[in-house]
Motif scaffolding. Structure first.
Motif, PDB file in Angstrom:
ATOM      1  N   GLY A 340       0.822  -1.082   0.202  1.00 34.07           N
ATOM      2  CA  GLY A 340       0.021   0.147   0.121  1.00 34.07           C
ATOM      3  C   GLY A 340       0.789   1.106   0.048  1.00 34.07           C
ATOM      4  O   GLY A 340       0.438   2.202  -0.451  1.00 34.07           O
ATOM      5  N   TYR A 341       1.880   1.105   0.107  1.00 31.45           N
ATOM      6  CA  TYR A 341       2.852   2.415   0.342  1.00 31.45           C
ATOM      7  C   TYR A 341       2.769   3.271  -0.918  1.00 31.45           C
ATOM      8  O   TYR A 341       2.697   2.639  -1.828  1.00 31.45           O
ATOM      9  N   PRO A 342       2.686   4.515  -0.873  1.00 31.79           N
ATOM     10  CA  PRO A 342       3.069   5.244   0.137  1.00 31.79           C
ATOM     11  C   PRO A 342       1.917   5.616   1.024  1.00 31.79           C
ATOM     12  O   PRO A 342       2.090   6.617   2.143  1.00 31.79           O
ATOM     13  N   GLU A 343       0.613   4.993   0.935  1.00 33.74           N
ATOM     14  CA  GLU A 343      -0.203   5.228   2.099  1.00 33.74           C
ATOM     15  C   GLU A 343      -0.715   4.002   2.948  1.00 33.74           C
ATOM     16  O   GLU A 343      -1.645   3.402   2.457  1.00 33.74           O
ATOM     17  N   THR A 344       0.192   3.259   3.325  1.00 35.51           N
ATOM     18  CA  THR A 344       0.442   1.965   3.929  1.00 35.51           C
ATOM     19  C   THR A 344      -0.390   1.873   5.031  1.00 35.51           C
ATOM     20  O   THR A 344      -0.310   2.844   5.994  1.00 35.51           O
ATOM     21  N   ILE A 345      -1.169   0.620   5.432  1.00 32.32           N
ATOM     22  CA  ILE A 345      -1.670   0.479   6.934  1.00 32.32           C
ATOM     23  C   ILE A 345      -0.871  -0.662   7.681  1.00 32.32           C
ATOM     24  O   ILE A 345      -1.132  -0.785   8.556  1.00 32.32           O
ATOM     25  N   TYR A 346       0.233  -0.820   6.831  1.00 34.74           N
ATOM     26  CA  TYR A 346       1.154  -1.839   7.284  1.00 34.74           C
ATOM     27  C   TYR A 346       2.428  -1.549   7.852  1.00 34.74           C
ATOM     28  O   TYR A 346       3.582  -2.102   8.011  1.00 34.74           O
ATOM     29  N   GLY A 347       2.442  -0.439   8.397  1.00 34.20           N
ATOM     30  CA  GLY A 347       3.469   0.229   9.386  1.00 34.20           C
ATOM     31  C   GLY A 347       3.694  -0.501  10.497  1.00 34.20           C
ATOM     32  O   GLY A 347       2.661  -1.070  10.887  1.00 34.20           O
TER      33      GLY A 347
END
Ligand code: GLY
Length: 437
Positions: A340-347
């Motif tokens: 999903g990067y640059p808007e990820t929910i997996y940080g």
């Protein structure tokens, strides 16, 4: 000799690797990057807090500091360190403006008649934007004025339908102060192939490195949002499959003139100059400069440099920089990022990496925006996680090594499988052939 590397990402990881055998290595980084932590004495802290970095350098008797990211350069970290007697590889604040102040850069091109510029304007009100775009007959690129790591850039024909949609987006960039300024840059959209040329500068002499091509778009095939860069490649002859020696030399000439002009205009530029060029039907044109190594492009060139990095750093400081030698090998870097990067929910998820397997197939690993926590596990953040680099005689072989190595990183991750593939390279060659007519 004690050397300090400032910065946290894969770019700084590869800089540290290139220095580690020839000095006592220190680092100052915001997250605990395991690649850097295992080869240096380190301190975790905000690398943008230039006074604290200088204090750490003084307390540890650092002799040379190498500055990785643009943020601290823009805040004057080199001036602060030099005030404390520490020599630096990186430009002073006044000339780091080549990256941090786009008007400074374009004015330099105009004043000193440097070829290869483009039409460009900064706006701070909507009326002027409307007037300009109503009369401008070419497609445009909209950019925030301040530093955004490449994010926030939108191109008509790719992310925006036409110059009318560009008006709306330009207003949004300005109104939301994207990049920190209530302004927006509108540039003419150039048609061609982008390439990167990085060079060391001692203030008068320029030592160029092999050219590379980065892939800013998030998705395979080139769609999706613009990112910090999803991966890059370089070729064994230092050129690119679509870039001739003559075109490479022209880009070097533009950068050499820039270095000469900046010394006249302000002061000598010492450090790394990164030129992002568009190769057009009329030759290379400069899109922008960065005052530091490219990320990912540093991972393409530094592992190939035969001259020890410590010698290059000393030559930059002493003003004795000469031509450098690089191995005649190709390289492919693929960035593994949270899905999903640059808007990820997996940080903030555990990143499982089989380093032994990756090393056994001959690939290199450079850790990026990850964090090794007290449990010793490596966690993702919301940005790029891991640079994987294959090096071989050809781009195709390098790609195969890098791609195979990517299998050994597990988690909610993504990488562009197409970077460095024969198909994508052929597309670039065909695109340039069509443009040249
Ligand atoms: N590769 C893009 C950058 O380093 O800014």
């Amino acid at each position: 000799m004690k050397v300090l590397v400032v910065g946290t990402g894969a770019r700084e990881n590869v800089i540290c690797e290139s220095l580690k055998d020839d000095c006592e290595l220190y680092s100052y980084m915001s997250n605990k990057n395991p690649g850097i932590a295992k080869i240096s004495t380190f301190k975790q802290g905000d690398e943008g807090d230039i006074k604290s970095v200088a204090e750490y350098a003084v307390n540890n008797n650092i002799e040379i500091a190498v500055i990785g990211p643009e943020g601290p350069l823009g805040k004057g970290i080199v001036d602060e360190l030099e005030k404390n007697g520490i020599k630096c590889v990186g430009p002073n604040m006044e000339v780091a403006k080549i990256e941090t102040d786009k008007s400074f850069m374009r004015n330099l091109f105009e004043k000193y008649n440097i070829e290869g510029s483009l039409i460009y304007k900064v706006f701070d009100n909507y009326e002027d934007i409307e007037n300009f775009l109503d009369n401008f007959k070419k497609d445009v690129v909209i950019k925030p004025v301040g530093l955004t790591g490449g994010k926030g850039v939108k191109i008509v024909g790719e992310h925006l339908k036409d110059n009318n949609e560009a008006k709306e987006y330009a207003k949004k960039v300005m109104d939301t102060k994207m990049g920190g300024f209530p302004q927006v840059i509108i540039e003419e959209r150039l048609i061609g192939e982008e390439f990167t040329l990085q060079a060391f500068s001692d203030g008068k002499n320029l030592a160029p490195m092999p050219a590379a091509q980065d892939h800013p778009c998030a998705f395979e095939g080139g769609g999706g949002p613009i990112t910090g860069g999803m991966g890059s490649y370089s070729d064994a002859n230092g050129l690119l499959p679509f870039l001739s020696q003559e075109e490479y030399d022209k880009a070097v000439e533009i950068m050499e003139k820039t270095i000469t002009s900046i010394a006249k205009e302000a002061k000598p530029y010492k450090g790394i100059l990164y030129g992002q060029f568009m190769l057009t039907s009329s030759g290379p044109r400069l899109i922008e400069y960065n005052a530091r190594f490219g990320d990912p492009e540093a991972m393409n060139v530094l592992p190939l440099m035969k001259t020890p990095m410590i010698e290059v750093c000393k030559a930059i400081i002493d003003g004795t920089l000469d031509t450098l030698e690089f191995e005649e090998k190709a390289s492919v870097c693929k960035y593994i990022v949270p899905d999903g990067y640059p808007e990820t929910i997996y940080g903030d998820e555990i990143l499982e990496i089989d380093e032994d397997k990756i090393n056994s197939i001959g690939a290199k690993i450079f850790y990026a925006a990850v964090n090794q926590k007290e449990d010793d596990k490596v966690y993702t953040t919301s940005s790029r996680a891991l640079g994987i680099v294959g090096i071989a005689d050809t781009i195709e072989e390098s790609e195969a090594i890098a791609e195979k190595a990517c299998e050994y990183a597990k988690g909610n991750l993504y990488h562009r499988r197409d970077i460095g593939t024969k198909e994508l390279i052929q597309k670039r060659i065909d695109h340039m052939k069509k443009i040249r007519g």
